[in-house]
Each structure stands twice: as C-alpha cells, then as structure tokens.
Design an enzyme around this catalytic site. Structure first.
Site, PDB file in Angstrom:
ATOM      1  N   GLY A  85     -16.026  -0.974  -1.756  1.00  0.00           N
ATOM      2  CA  GLY A  85     -14.758  -0.500  -2.505  1.00  0.00           C
ATOM      3  C   GLY A  85     -15.268   0.580  -3.242  1.00  0.00           C
ATOM      4  O   GLY A  85     -15.476   1.680  -2.940  1.00  0.00           O
ATOM      5  N   TYR A  99       0.910  -1.286  -0.004  1.00  0.00           N
ATOM      6  CA  TYR A  99       0.082  -0.006  -0.006  1.00  0.00           C
ATOM      7  C   TYR A  99       0.939   1.093  -0.015  1.00  0.00           C
ATOM      8  O   TYR A  99       1.555   1.605   1.050  1.00  0.00           O
ATOM      9  CB  TYR A  99      -0.874  -0.041   1.283  1.00  0.00           C
ATOM     10  CG  TYR A  99      -1.699  -1.101   1.513  1.00  0.00           C
ATOM     11  CD1 TYR A  99      -2.253  -1.767   0.142  1.00  0.00           C
ATOM     12  CD2 TYR A  99      -2.593  -1.425   2.605  1.00  0.00           C
ATOM     13  CE1 TYR A  99      -3.328  -2.914   0.468  1.00  0.00           C
ATOM     14  CE2 TYR A  99      -3.423  -2.395   2.604  1.00  0.00           C
ATOM     15  CZ  TYR A  99      -3.839  -3.230   1.572  1.00  0.00           C
ATOM     16  OH  TYR A  99      -4.718  -3.983   1.645  1.00  0.00           O
ATOM     17  N   THR A 148     -16.588   0.933  -5.939  1.00  0.00           N
ATOM     18  CA  THR A 148     -18.166   1.345  -6.437  1.00  0.00           C
ATOM     19  C   THR A 148     -18.871   1.127  -5.118  1.00  0.00           C
ATOM     20  O   THR A 148     -19.460  -0.068  -4.914  1.00  0.00           O
ATOM     21  CB  THR A 148     -18.566   0.270  -7.711  1.00  0.00           C
ATOM     22  OG1 THR A 148     -18.288  -1.034  -7.136  1.00  0.00           O
ATOM     23  CG2 THR A 148     -17.488   0.603  -8.756  1.00  0.00           C
ATOM     24  N   PRO A 149     -19.049   2.093  -4.326  1.00  0.00           N
ATOM     25  CA  PRO A 149     -19.893   1.910  -2.846  1.00  0.00           C
ATOM     26  C   PRO A 149     -21.094   1.444  -3.112  1.00  0.00           C
ATOM     27  O   PRO A 149     -21.771   1.615  -3.949  1.00  0.00           O
ATOM     28  CB  PRO A 149     -19.694   3.421  -2.445  1.00  0.00           C
ATOM     29  CG  PRO A 149     -18.655   4.370  -3.294  1.00  0.00           C
ATOM     30  CD  PRO A 149     -18.448   3.641  -4.528  1.00  0.00           C
ATOM     31  N   PHE A 158     -13.350  -4.586   1.133  1.00  0.00           N
ATOM     32  CA  PHE A 158     -14.561  -3.958   0.448  1.00  0.00           C
ATOM     33  C   PHE A 158     -15.607  -3.980   1.117  1.00  0.00           C
ATOM     34  O   PHE A 158     -16.804  -4.358   0.619  1.00  0.00           O
ATOM     35  CB  PHE A 158     -14.503  -4.101  -1.160  1.00  0.00           C
ATOM     36  CG  PHE A 158     -13.193  -3.637  -1.757  1.00  0.00           C
ATOM     37  CD1 PHE A 158     -12.488  -2.730  -1.360  1.00  0.00           C
ATOM     38  CD2 PHE A 158     -13.064  -4.192  -3.031  1.00  0.00           C
ATOM     39  CE1 PHE A 158     -11.316  -2.074  -2.146  1.00  0.00           C
ATOM     40  CE2 PHE A 158     -11.937  -3.722  -3.689  1.00  0.00           C
ATOM     41  CZ  PHE A 158     -11.124  -2.713  -3.128  1.00  0.00           C
ATOM     42  N   PRO A 159     -15.707  -3.986   2.339  1.00  0.00           N
ATOM     43  CA  PRO A 159     -17.163  -4.306   3.081  1.00  0.00           C
ATOM     44  C   PRO A 159     -18.289  -3.150   3.070  1.00  0.00           C
ATOM     45  O   PRO A 159     -19.368  -3.709   3.023  1.00  0.00           O
ATOM     46  CB  PRO A 159     -16.771  -4.043   4.544  1.00  0.00           C
ATOM     47  CG  PRO A 159     -15.360  -3.134   4.710  1.00  0.00           C
ATOM     48  CD  PRO A 159     -14.957  -3.725   3.432  1.00  0.00           C
ATOM     49  N   LEU A 160     -17.743  -1.974   2.085  1.00  0.00           N
ATOM     50  CA  LEU A 160     -18.653  -1.211   1.936  1.00  0.00           C
ATOM     51  C   LEU A 160     -18.642  -1.115   0.355  1.00  0.00           C
ATOM     52  O   LEU A 160     -19.219   0.162  -0.442  1.00  0.00           O
ATOM     53  CB  LEU A 160     -18.191   0.314   2.486  1.00  0.00           C
ATOM     54  CG  LEU A 160     -18.358   0.343   4.224  1.00  0.00           C
ATOM     55  CD1 LEU A 160     -17.933   1.469   4.472  1.00  0.00           C
ATOM     56  CD2 LEU A 160     -19.705  -0.183   4.711  1.00  0.00           C
TER      57      LEU A 160
END
Length: 292
Positions: A217, A63, A219-220, A213-215
C-alpha cells in the site's frame, strides 16, 4: 494460455474468476480523491487489463468519489459477459478527502444505487461491506445491523453476492449467520500476515480471500530478502510478492492496482512466475523478521 490463466481460478459464490484481477483504486487522484492525473491513460489501463485476460475488477463508488466507477463505465461499457465487477460500500468521503463511516440502512441503500448508476448496471455482482468501526483496521463490534441491511438489498435483487472487508474472525462468524459470505477482503501481504490462520479456514469453506495492499500500500514492501529472490529470478520485487500470494493459498484472489500501463503488464506477468521451494522459504521468513 495467458499468464493469468496459468494462475488458476476460484469462485465468488457462483461466479468463477481468474485469481489475478485488477484493483481500480489507484485510478483516482492523489489520496484516492479527485480525478486521475491522466484521464486517457486511466481508460487505457482498464482496457489493457481486460484485453490481457483480467475478468474481475475491484472498485468502489467512494474511490474519487465516483471517479473509478465512471472511468470503468466509460472504458468498458457495455461489459463483456464474463467480466465480474466487485464493489465496496460502508464509507463515504468527506470534503477534506477523509474516510467517513456510512453504514446506516439508508446510506447503504444509497451507496448501492450510486454504484449501479455510475457503473451502469442493473445488478452488482458482489458487494463488500467495509466495516468502519475503526478506519485504520479491524475492530471488534457487531456487524448485524449493516449486514442485515445489505442482505435485504440482495433479496431485492440489486446485489448478487456479499463479502466483508476490514473484519475480524468473530465478525466473519457473525456475518455468516446473517448472509452467505463469498469473500473476505483484509490487509495481508508478504510482511503483514495477521490473517494466516483465517485464510486457511476460509479456504476449507470455499470462501475467497482478497488481500488489499498486497504490495504494502502506501508503504511499499521493502526487504533485502525480497530483493535478493527477485534478482535471482530475474523479476521485480513486486512480481515476487504477488507470486508468493498466489502460492500462499488457492482461495487468494489478487487485485493489484496501478495507473501505469507498464506496471499493469508487470503485475499480470507475475501470474506465471514460479517460485522454487528455497525462495518460498526465504520469503516466508520476512514476516517473522518484520516483527522482531
């Protein structure tokens, strides 16, 4: 009792952590490449996360590269005794910010040593092996060679626990014949639920599942049902999406990431959000609707 404590805890091997953690990926620059847009705010977010009760952070030396680990070290070292830092290896960044597979034995050894140096640690609490047979998602293929190399680093005392990321059920089964696997990190959220059966299997075996990407990622998550439930509960849609994941299975550990203090506080508050049964039923239908 803090809101994080109310969400309960689970284990990564012999390490007990609260179920709501923090993912450091978004602290790097755009595209998870380069320095943060605001260095001091990035440090403040990390410190506030710990002050709010977060006891595990998810990061990686690719990262940035190196950026998030160096920020974690600057903000939090010397680390609290109860802080668990989970990192990830198996990839590197190209000069054009591309994600490049890097799971030869030499590359994995170098990645572990880079993580140790940049975090200023002697041992890594947990290392997830990111399988890069396909950059964009899980793809079948043997993981024996890279996982054996990582298991050897564990035997050398550089790694305490091993996890897998971006993997199929078949690869997890293969991996468990090579090393003890304490967590699986795959794409999963309210709308993308390919791993439903896998989560339940891992829960039965005491293995943590960490959705990235629990939300949604890049593409919200967008859903009128999600927005409706959130409005009724006087919460944000993202808080409801996180609360649903905590409700989904006790082995799910969350690592929502943000570079914003305001969003961090909203994410942490999601741990105390109680979802009534009718709301859960509405939310469960979102995945079905997204595939019709």
């Amino acid at each position: 009792m803090s809101s994080i404590e109310q969400s309960g805890s689970f284990t990564l091997g012999d390490l007990k952590v609260k179920r709501l953690g923090y993912g450091a990926m978004q602290l790097a620059g755009p595209g998870v490449f380069g320095p943060p847009k605001d260095h001091e705010t990035a440090l403040a977010v990390l410190r506030e996360a710990i002050a709010s009760g977060v006891d595990h952070i998810d990061t990686s030396d690719f990262y940035g590269p190196h950026v998030t680990n160096q920020l974690i070290r600057e903000a939090l070292h010397p680390y609290r005794d109860d802080l668990v830092i989970v990192t990830k290896i198996g990839a590197r960044r190209g000069a054009d910010a591309s994600w490049v597979p890097a799971f030869s034995a030499d590359e994995l050894q170098q990645a572990v040593r880079d993580n140790l140096r940049n975090l200023r640690l002697d041992v890594l609490d947990a290392v997830n092996l990111r399988i890069m047979l396909d950059v964009h998602g899980p793809a079948e293929g043997s993981i024996e060679a890279p996982l054996t190399a990582l298991a050897e680093l564990k035997q050398q005392g550089l790694v305490r626990h091993i996890g897998l990321s971006n993997v199929t059920r078949k690869q997890i089964a293969e991996g468990r014949t090579i090393a003890e696997i304490v967590c699986v990190q795959n794409l999963y959220n309210l709308a993308q639920r390919t791993d439903d059966a896998l989560i339940d299997e891992l829960n039965r075996d005491g293995i943590a599942y960490v959705p990235f990407f629990p939300l949604g990622g890049f593409t919200p998550l967008q859903s009128s049902a999600l927005s409706d439930v959130a409005a009724r509960l006087n919460a944000t849609p993202m808080q409801v999406a996180l609360a649903w994941l905590l409700h989904r299975s006790p082995n799910i550990l969350l690592i929502p990431g943000t570079s914003s203090l305001a969003h961090l506080k909203q994410n942490i508050a999601a741990a105390e959000l109680k979802l009534p049964e009718n709301a859960i039923a509405e939310l469960d239908r979102i995945a079905s609707a997204s595939h019709t």
